[in-house]
Structures are given as C-alpha cells and as structure tokens.
Design an enzyme around this catalytic site. Structure first.
Site, PDB file in Angstrom:
ATOM      1  N   SER A 116       0.886  -1.142  -0.028  1.00 47.68           N
ATOM      2  CA  SER A 116       0.067  -0.077  -0.110  1.00 47.68           C
ATOM      3  C   SER A 116       0.640   1.424  -0.091  1.00 47.68           C
ATOM      4  CB  SER A 116      -0.919  -0.047   1.482  1.00 47.68           C
ATOM      5  OG  SER A 116      -1.410   1.312   1.328  1.00 47.68           O
ATOM      6  N   TYR A 140      -1.905   5.783  -4.882  1.00 45.38           N
ATOM      7  CA  TYR A 140      -2.469   6.848  -4.778  1.00 45.38           C
ATOM      8  C   TYR A 140      -2.026   8.124  -5.425  1.00 45.38           C
ATOM      9  CZ  TYR A 140      -6.070   4.415  -1.514  1.00 45.38           C
ATOM     10  OH  TYR A 140      -6.738   3.480  -0.902  1.00 45.38           O
ATOM     11  N   THR A 166      -4.963   3.064  -7.851  1.00 39.98           N
ATOM     12  CA  THR A 166      -6.357   2.900  -7.132  1.00 39.98           C
ATOM     13  C   THR A 166      -7.450   3.982  -7.710  1.00 39.98           C
ATOM     14  OG1 THR A 166      -5.428   1.683  -5.299  1.00 39.98           O
ATOM     15  CG2 THR A 166      -7.564   2.600  -5.060  1.00 39.98           C
ATOM     16  N   LYS A 269      -6.599  -0.384 -10.618  1.00 40.07           N
ATOM     17  CA  LYS A 269      -7.420  -1.216  -9.287  1.00 40.07           C
ATOM     18  C   LYS A 269      -8.658  -0.553  -9.059  1.00 40.07           C
ATOM     19  CE  LYS A 269      -6.502  -3.081  -4.371  1.00 40.07           C
ATOM     20  NZ  LYS A 269      -7.388  -2.075  -3.788  1.00 40.07           N
ATOM     21  N   HIS A 293     -12.810  -2.058  -3.429  1.00 40.49           N
ATOM     22  CA  HIS A 293     -12.033  -1.722  -2.172  1.00 40.49           C
ATOM     23  C   HIS A 293     -12.462  -2.619  -1.167  1.00 40.49           C
ATOM     24  CE1 HIS A 293      -8.929   1.672  -1.570  1.00 40.49           C
ATOM     25  NE2 HIS A 293      -9.227   1.118  -0.199  1.00 40.49           N
TER      26      HIS A 293
HETATM   27  C1  FMN Z   1      -7.901  -2.432   6.294  1.00 40.32           C
HETATM   28  C2  FMN Z   1      -7.716  -2.144   4.691  1.00 40.32           C
HETATM   29  C3  FMN Z   1      -6.890  -1.284   4.009  1.00 40.32           C
HETATM   30  C4  FMN Z   1      -6.783  -1.165   2.689  1.00 40.32           C
HETATM   31  N1  FMN Z   1      -6.035  -0.199   2.207  1.00 40.32           N
HETATM   32  C5  FMN Z   1      -5.746  -0.096   0.957  1.00 40.32           C
HETATM   33  C6  FMN Z   1      -5.114   0.636   0.373  1.00 40.32           C
HETATM   34  O1  FMN Z   1      -4.040   1.464   1.022  1.00 40.32           O
HETATM   35  N2  FMN Z   1      -5.111   0.922  -0.923  1.00 40.32           N
HETATM   36  C7  FMN Z   1      -5.839  -0.115  -1.692  1.00 40.32           C
HETATM   37  O2  FMN Z   1      -5.766   0.102  -2.955  1.00 40.32           O
HETATM   38  N3  FMN Z   1      -6.479  -0.623  -1.167  1.00 40.32           N
HETATM   39  C8  FMN Z   1      -6.393  -0.793   0.149  1.00 40.32           C
HETATM   40  N4  FMN Z   1      -7.771  -1.745   0.508  1.00 40.32           N
HETATM   41  C9  FMN Z   1      -8.484  -2.621  -0.324  1.00 40.32           C
HETATM   42  C10 FMN Z   1      -7.662  -4.004  -0.532  1.00 40.32           C
HETATM   43  O3  FMN Z   1      -6.526  -3.712  -1.485  1.00 40.32           O
HETATM   44  C11 FMN Z   1      -8.676  -4.892  -1.496  1.00 40.32           C
HETATM   45  O4  FMN Z   1      -9.228  -4.236  -2.443  1.00 40.32           O
HETATM   46  C12 FMN Z   1      -9.681  -5.327  -0.486  1.00 40.32           C
HETATM   47  O5  FMN Z   1      -9.258  -5.658   0.715  1.00 40.32           O
HETATM   48  C13 FMN Z   1     -10.333  -6.877  -0.823  1.00 40.32           C
HETATM   49  O6  FMN Z   1     -11.376  -7.461  -0.228  1.00 40.32           O
HETATM   50  P1  FMN Z   1     -11.339  -8.647   0.958  1.00 40.32           P
HETATM   51  O7  FMN Z   1     -10.781  -7.689   2.093  1.00 40.32           O
HETATM   52  O8  FMN Z   1     -12.647  -8.813   1.119  1.00 40.32           O
HETATM   53  O9  FMN Z   1     -10.073  -9.803   0.416  1.00 40.32           O
HETATM   54  C14 FMN Z   1      -7.665  -2.044   1.953  1.00 40.32           C
HETATM   55  C15 FMN Z   1      -8.676  -2.835   2.581  1.00 40.32           C
HETATM   56  C16 FMN Z   1      -8.573  -3.084   3.855  1.00 40.32           C
HETATM   57  C17 FMN Z   1      -9.445  -4.180   4.597  1.00 40.32           C
HETATM   58  O1  173 Z   2      -8.410   2.229   4.377  1.00 46.17           O
HETATM   59  C1  173 Z   2      -8.454   2.028   3.005  1.00 46.17           C
HETATM   60  O2  173 Z   2      -9.284   1.206   2.747  1.00 46.17           O
HETATM   61  C2  173 Z   2      -7.488   2.910   2.274  1.00 46.17           C
HETATM   62  O3  173 Z   2      -7.580   2.576   1.439  1.00 46.17           O
HETATM   63  C3  173 Z   2      -6.760   4.038   3.053  1.00 46.17           C
HETATM   64  C4  173 Z   2      -7.307   5.472   2.834  1.00 46.17           C
HETATM   65  C5  173 Z   2      -6.623   6.429   3.260  1.00 46.17           C
HETATM   66  C6  173 Z   2      -5.586   6.124   4.139  1.00 46.17           C
HETATM   67  C7  173 Z   2      -5.068   4.838   4.208  1.00 46.17           C
HETATM   68  C8  173 Z   2      -5.855   3.795   3.718  1.00 46.17           C
END
Ligand code: FMN
Ligand code: 173
Length: 405
Positions: A116, A140, A166, A269, A293
């Site tokens: 990330s 991002y 993303t 994504k 997401h």
């Molecule tokens: C706690 C958390 C933080 C995430 N942070 C990001 C992120 O920083 N950037 C991003 O593109 N997706 C982020 N995602 C989305 C994941 O990349 C992914 O699309 C998603 O978790 C898939 O679904 P699942 O948790 O049901 O497997 C985050 C998801 C979670 C649960």
């Molecule tokens: O929490 C998230 O899903 C995420 O993508 C995110 C958004 C802002 C800051 C850090 C993570």
C-alpha cells in the site's frame, strides 16, 4: 488415496473463518473495526462474500488428477497459486513486523505481494525482504506530482514490477466505526513512504489529522462535513493524499505511464464496469483489477464477482483481468477463475493472519487457501489453471433454480 491433510496444520485454525475469529480476539477494537468494516451499512462488503454462494461447482470425474499444477504466471514469475496479497494500509497495527512479515511470508509461499501507498514500512525494506519474489506498489496519485514522481522512481529502483493505481477512491468512503472510534495511527508508527524530505513535516500533519474524526478530515477538494458535504479546502493532509478527486483518464494515466517507463507496468485497481475496462485498454493500461475496495468505498456498488463477467466479456483477453473482494475459500478462487478472472487477490484474510501470528500467520492464511484451492481443482476434475472454465459452474437464482452458464 491422496489426502489434502499431508501438509502440517495448525489444529486451532483450519479455515479462514477460524483465522478471522482468532484475530478478532487479539486485535484492539480500533484496529479490528478499521480493518473489518465496510462503508456505510456494509451491504456491499457482505454481498462480496455472498456472491460466491450463488455459484455451485459442476465436478467432472474419472480424470487422472494425480498431478495438479496450481501455479500461475505473473510478471514473468511462477506464482504458486493464482492469488496475490492485496495492498492494505498500515499493517504494523496488526503485528509489530507489519509489512515485513507479510513480505517474508509471501516469499516463502511464492505469492506476489501488493504494498500500500500507506504502508508502515518503506518500499525498499519490503523489496529487500522479498528478494526475487515480485512486488507491486499500490498508488494513490497525490495531487503533489512531485511526491508521486519520487515514489514511482523509488519503486522502479527497488525493482517493483507494476504500480496499481487505485481508482475507486477519488473521495474517501464513509466508515462509521472509524468515525465513532476517532481512529488514528498510534504515534510510534509512521506512514513510511512519504518522500524523505517531506516525511517529518507530513508525519506530524498526519498525526494531527488522524486525531480528527473522519467526518471532519479534509479531502483534497475540501473536507467532508457531517452531512458528507464538501467544505472549502484546508491544508494538505494525510487524507488529501489518499483521496484525489481530480484524477482522470486523460491527464493521469498518460502521465503515469510515462513516469513508470518500459519496465514497470501500470494497472488500474477498482474497475467495476465494461465501459471503464474498455477505457483502460484504450489508454494503454497493462491490466485491471475488478475491485470495490473490499466494500469500503461506494456502499451499494455491485459485488465484485457480479461485476466480473461483463468486464471479462468486454476485455476479450486483450489484457489480464484480476478480481478481489470476499475471497475466503479455495472454492472462491476456483469460481472467480471459472468466471474468467486470470488471478485473484485477498485483503483482510492476510491482516487476520498477521494479527494471529505475524509471518507464520500469513503463511498459514496462504497455505489454507492454497490447500483448499488444490483440493477443489482435483475434486472438480481439473489439473491446470487453464482447464478452469465456466463449464465447471452453475448459477443459482434466489428460488434455487439452477442454470448453466
Ligand atoms: C484495512 C484495509 C486497508 C486497505 N488499504 C488499501 C490501500 O491502502 N490501498 C488500496 O488500493 N486498497 C486498500 N484496501 C483494499 C484492498 O486492497 C482490497 O481491495 C480489499 O481488501 C479486497 O477485499 P477483501 O478484504 O474482502 O479480500 C484496503 C482494505 C482493507 C481491509
Ligand atoms: O482504508 C483504506 O481502505 C484505504 O485505502 C486508505 C485510505 C486512506 C489512508 C489509508 C488507507
């Protein structure tokens, strides 16, 4: 008879559901809520999971399944299974080793890792822990192009294979528990990949900003007030960087492709429609991830498995189509592939593994899914990834009526 239980197992944790339950007991409430919740009522998060239950497998028998090859090629590497670790922010909240533990587990299990933009470990340290195992950097695109440019150059230098831009987060979704808990990253952790010269200042701003409830944080167009109305802009902040409402195909994809050059692929994504998949191809994107997401952005959006077939039909194999969201079983991986995905990614299960036992917990998570997937392939009568097709699925409607695909 070949038995799937030949690999060593943690008898306390034989499924991803059990892993989730263990992790829930270990994580503090702030972390658990931040990791687990979806946007608003959480209906899209639930539907991501439920969508898999609408499909049943049509197994074929009396085929020699003594040699099953679960491997899948990604970025020229042989991944042990057609599954990768999706980028998730702030993994040090789950375990002190954070992203390093994930990288080591991925290397051991031969699974690609997504890092990330909001990782709590530098991308260089993750690359070092990964060795030859491939990594992608989730981006991002910050409004400050300078910062993005530096990040991309660092990723290139460290050997990242691709950036995943993303695109489902032009504005941050509303997560109510996060607001209520006034979620913030504890002071001793850092968002590690902000450019060195900005890191100190930015770190301080982030800490201040995170002390604010989500509803009062600023986005780049301003901040969302309690009614989710955008208020006038304030200073550049943590969430300014995550959510950039100015992103567009025309301006940003061209720029990104140029910055990444010939050796680092550009993926998007967060695609949910055939129209956007076609635009991605038009703009020369190397691959797409069908994603919402993890239900954390637009609640009320389609489940990703439901969005997948249209995207696959539009793309017609011109570029790879991956999917994430709600994958908790080996059979879920099989179903996504049967519906035309080339590869899947998992988010939360890895965070649960991390919370449960650090690197060992992530390995366990990946091993459980790998074992289940191999078992599913064999019992369905498939021995290669490319054998898996819609011939192996039926769809059930609400009344239980079954139809071939
Ligand atoms: C706690 C958390 C933080 C995430 N942070 C990001 C992120 O920083 N950037 C991003 O593109 N997706 C982020 N995602 C989305 C994941 O990349 C992914 O699309 C998603 O978790 C898939 O679904 P699942 O948790 O049901 O497997 C985050 C998801 C979670 C649960
Ligand atoms: O929490 C998230 O899903 C995420 O993508 C995110 C958004 C802002 C800051 C850090 C993570």
């Amino acid at each position: 008879m070949a038995n799937a239980s030949t690999t060593p197992h943690d008898l306390n944790c034989l499924t991803i559901d059990e892993l989730e339950a263990h992790a829930a007991k270990i994580m503090d409430k702030q972390t658990r809520d931040y990791y687990n919740e979806g946007a608003d009522s959480g209906s899209t998060l639930r539907e991501n999971l439920d969508a898999f239950k609408k499909y049943r497998i049509r197994p074929r028998v009396l085929r020699d399944v003594s040699r099953i090859d679960t491997s899948a090629n990604i970025f020229g590497h042989k991944n042990s299974i057609p599954l990768g670790v999706a980028p998730t922010a702030m993994q040090c909240l789950a375990h002190e080793e954070g992203e390093l533990a994930t990288a080591r587990a991925c290397k051991k299990m031969n699974v690609v890792m997504g890092l990330s933009s909001f990782a709590t470990t530098t991308l260089e340290d993750v690359a070092e822990a990964s060795g030859d195992n491939p990594n992608v950097l989730q981006l991002y695109l910050f409004e400050s192009r300078d910062h993005s440019r530096k990040l991309i150059q660092r990723a290139k230098k460290a050997g990242y294979k691709a950036v995943f831009l993303t695109v489902d987060t032009p504005i941050l979704g509303r997560r109510n528990l996060e607001i209520r808990n006034q979620f913030k990253l504890p002071k001793h952790f850092k968002i590690a990949n902000f450019a060195q010269d900005e890191a100190e200042k930015e770190g301080e701003r982030q800490q201040e900003e995170q002390a604010r409830p989500q509803a009062q944080r600023r986005s780049s167009a301003g901040y969302l007030d309690g009614d989710n109305r955008v208020q006038p802009s304030g200073p550049i902040t943590f969430h300014t960087h995550a959510a950039n409402p100015t992103l567009s195909w025309e301006t940003d994809i061209e720029w990104l492709k140029k910055e990444c050059g010939p050796n680092m692929q550009v993926w998007v994504k967060g695609i949910a429609t055939a129209e956007d998949a076609l635009l991605a191809i038009e703009h020369g994107v190397d691959g797409i991830v069908v994603s919402n997401h993890g239900g954390r952005q637009l609640n009320g959006a389609m489940a990703t498995l439901d969005a997948l077939p249209d995207v696959v039909a539009a793309v017609q194999k011109r570029i790879p189509v991956h999917v994430d969201g709600g994958i908790r079983h080996g059979t879920d991986v099989f179903k996504a592939l049967a519906l035309g995905a080339d590869f899947v990614w998992i988010g939360r299960p890895v965070l649960w593994g991390l919370a449960y036992k650090g690197q060992e917990g992530v390995e366990l998570c990946l091993r459980l899914l790998a074992d289940e997937f191999k078992l599913c392939m064999g019992l369905a009568g498939t021995i290669k990834i490319k054998d898996i097709s819609k011939d192996y699925l039926v769809k059930m409607d609400r009344s239980g009526f079954v139809s071939r695909l």
